[in-house]
Enzyme design. Sequence first.
Site, short mmCIF file in Angstrom:
data_model
loop_
_atom_site.label_atom_id
_atom_site.label_comp_id
_atom_site.label_asym_id
_atom_site.label_seq_id
_atom_site.Cartn_x
_atom_site.Cartn_y
_atom_site.Cartn_z
N CYS A 112 4.14 9.61 0.06
CA CYS A 112 2.76 10.07 -0.04
C CYS A 112 2.61 10.94 -1.29
O CYS A 112 3.35 11.92 -1.45
CB CYS A 112 2.37 10.87 1.20
SG CYS A 112 0.69 11.53 1.13
N ARG B 10 0.84 -1.21 0.00
CA ARG B 10 0.00 0.00 0.00
C ARG B 10 0.86 1.25 0.00
O ARG B 10 1.02 1.91 -1.02
CB ARG B 10 -0.96 -0.02 1.20
CG ARG B 10 -2.14 0.94 1.08
CD ARG B 10 -1.82 2.39 1.33
NE ARG B 10 -1.31 2.65 2.66
CZ ARG B 10 -0.93 3.86 3.09
NH1 ARG B 10 -1.00 4.91 2.28
NH2 ARG B 10 -0.45 4.03 4.31
#
Length: 294
Positions: free
Chosen positions: A234, A9
């Site tokens: 991110c 992820r």
Amino acid sequence: MEIIEVSPRDGLQNEAVLVSTEDKITLIERSIAAGLRRIEATSFVHPKRVPQMADAEAVMAGVPRRADVSYIGLVLNRRGFDRAIAAGVDEVNCVVVASETFSQRNQGMSVADSVRTVRDLADDARAAGVALSVTIATAFGCPFEGEVPEATVVDLARQVGEFGVDEIALADTIGVGVPTQVARLVAGVGAVAPGVRLRCHFHNTRNTGYANAVAALDAGVTVLDASTGGIGGCPFAPAATGNIATEDLVYLLDRSGVESGVDLRQLIETADWLSGVLGSTVPGQLARAGVFPG
């Protein structure tokens, strides 16, 4: 030390390459073979926002189901939560950001709204029989607002702790934290949420990630996130580079006499395999340097 593998992820979400569902499942299978037992398998976010996670349901449909393996799905809202439950996750990880600007950029809501989301989902998670964790993002600093007051982070931990969450993760989203911060935040959160398991999530953006991992260990933290190969970041944080590498962390723990139950050589093989999948060398050091003694 328990290690949560986040490469499927958090590792893949910031990669330019769109990794196939089959390769994601293979990465998860390799992680399990290496001894990792809690795996952040995917995130249930809008595919236009994070196209790398558009196949969340397909990934969950293809992972091996074992009684000793727990799959975590990251969610940002009710829609994501409902998708995660339907897909059969074992744990749901919600995100509360410690700075307003990044909260809006990351999930399109205020900090207060994200806290309310956790509150609204807590009972439903228990009813569904899944564990609920909360990651406090930008706990060590924000790319837009700079320093984040430690009192803000501690108060957010107090609030979500009162909802009965199972675990709180302190995330250094952009890799700005240092060991003294780690010690203070761990102590502060432990004081206001004494019944909640605490974990930490570090990035090595400024070469402090492993020092912070040691500081967390010294402060009594027994759960750390890590990403095979050190990939990740991110997409909503400028210049946010990779997580601490699982293989580098396991080497550090092994040489320090700390048990993790993870096979280092299998991790290195997976990091090498992952370089081939991504078409570039992963940032982790151990895949290049090798173990010691050899």
